[in-house]
Design an enzyme around this catalytic site. Sequence first.
Site, PDB file in Angstrom:
ATOM      1  N   ALA A 236       0.816  -1.224   0.000  1.00 17.29           N
ATOM      2  CA  ALA A 236       0.000   0.000   0.000  1.00 17.29           C
ATOM      3  C   ALA A 236       0.849   1.272   0.000  1.00 17.29           C
ATOM      4  CB  ALA A 236      -0.979  -0.014   1.168  1.00 17.29           C
TER       5      ALA A 236
ATOM      6  N   LEU B 288     -17.044   7.964  -4.900  1.00 20.10           N
ATOM      7  CA  LEU B 288     -17.567   6.645  -5.263  1.00 20.10           C
ATOM      8  C   LEU B 288     -16.981   5.572  -4.355  1.00 20.10           C
ATOM      9  CD1 LEU B 288     -17.238   6.992  -9.132  1.00 20.10           C
ATOM     10  CD2 LEU B 288     -19.161   7.625  -7.671  1.00 20.10           C
TER      11      LEU B 288
END
EC number: 2.3.1.97
Length: 452
Positions: free
Chosen positions: A183, A452
Amino acid sequence: MGDSGDAQKMQRLLEMLALNSGDMSKLTQQQRKAFEEYKFWKTQPVARFDEKVEEEGPINPPRRVEDVRDEPYPLLEEFEWRTMDITTGQDLEDVFVLLNENYIEDKDSTFRFNYTREFFNWALKPPGWRKEWHVGVRVRQSGRLVAFISAVPTTLEVRGREMKSVEINFLCIHKKLRSKRLAPILIKEITRRVNKCDIWHALYSAGIVLPSPISTCRYTHRPLNWSKLFDVGFTALPANATKTQMLAKYTLPKKPLVEGLRPMTDADVDGAFDLFNRYQKRFELIQTFDKSEFRHWFLGNEETPSVIYSYVVQNSEGKITDFVSFYSLPFTILKNPLHKELGIGYLFYYASDADFDYEDRYDPTATELLRKRLTQLINDVCILARDLKMDVFNALTSQDNALFLEDLKFGPGDGFLNFYLFNYRANPIRGGLTEDKKFDAKNRSNQGVVML
């Protein structure tokens, strides 16, 4: 949990490490993960927990593009970077499979987002999108896609100050590789690629608390098909209530009630665009769209059927007085023999001129006019979503949503969504919640972004 609670938790973690001479083996796996995340974000241009913001603005000044490194950040030997060409079948298919199998699940692993190819075409290809901002990591030997992160261009406005930016989304790492520390390197690489385009700010969101949210909103849910939601474990039967009572509680009218409400067409764009821009100015954090972006986000195109639904109300003089939109993103239902999918609608952006005659948004008469109008509009949106076979309708506590959530039987969810700014320091922005995380109908939200 609020920022102060997370700051205190991190402080306790640091004290525990100090007592143990930095020996992380004495920490639980969850504590180790939290500390690693803290260490990474400490190196990034983000606001710190409990930081006193004396002057809002960029944390680091813009650099020269030529000073940004040209080479991608190094990966472990078994992995390689891959720019994902989502205009081609195979790359789009690989992203589709990775996210559907590894992206966000609920805590009980009962539900998972069921992204469609059409949804990705809508979400990842707005005007100005760049292929190099769709970043994948593949296994060098097999070519299998095991990680992904994306950015799309946007213009942000924070308390009236506009900045060129990107929206970061869909950070996903294969479940079996989450110990590989991919990440941070994905975030650094997407930052490098965006900086190469002379963009130095970003907006992102997460359910977890990182340093340091500019705003926090709560998810809310309005059942449209209570019986199915109960069958799949999405909702429970309250004490002292029967199934018949719950079905009656959430029954909606057979058809929409707002006179003149109809699907938005291209001919409506100018009027809806002007209405939307005027309405959004009331909020302290917004995305500003040009007309081509407005068309994309609210009308879609032939690549994005059955994703975005937008409606307008036009008065007798031909003026657009109301605009409302929602999008479809279903859940896959795991481990259920009866149902495989849960239809879900998400409230997106809306605007109404109901309170435009009042300078003060919080004037009692203005508030009541807007509350009444939004309640009518969103009630109709729930009916439209039900008729599209959606089983639940979701909304955040952002925008002016707190005015209608309770009246329309939206229940507070377990989840919160934290919004973050990269390389920009700003004071917190209300997210529509009281101190005890209830709907704040009095103060509402000054957070006008829907991600979103």
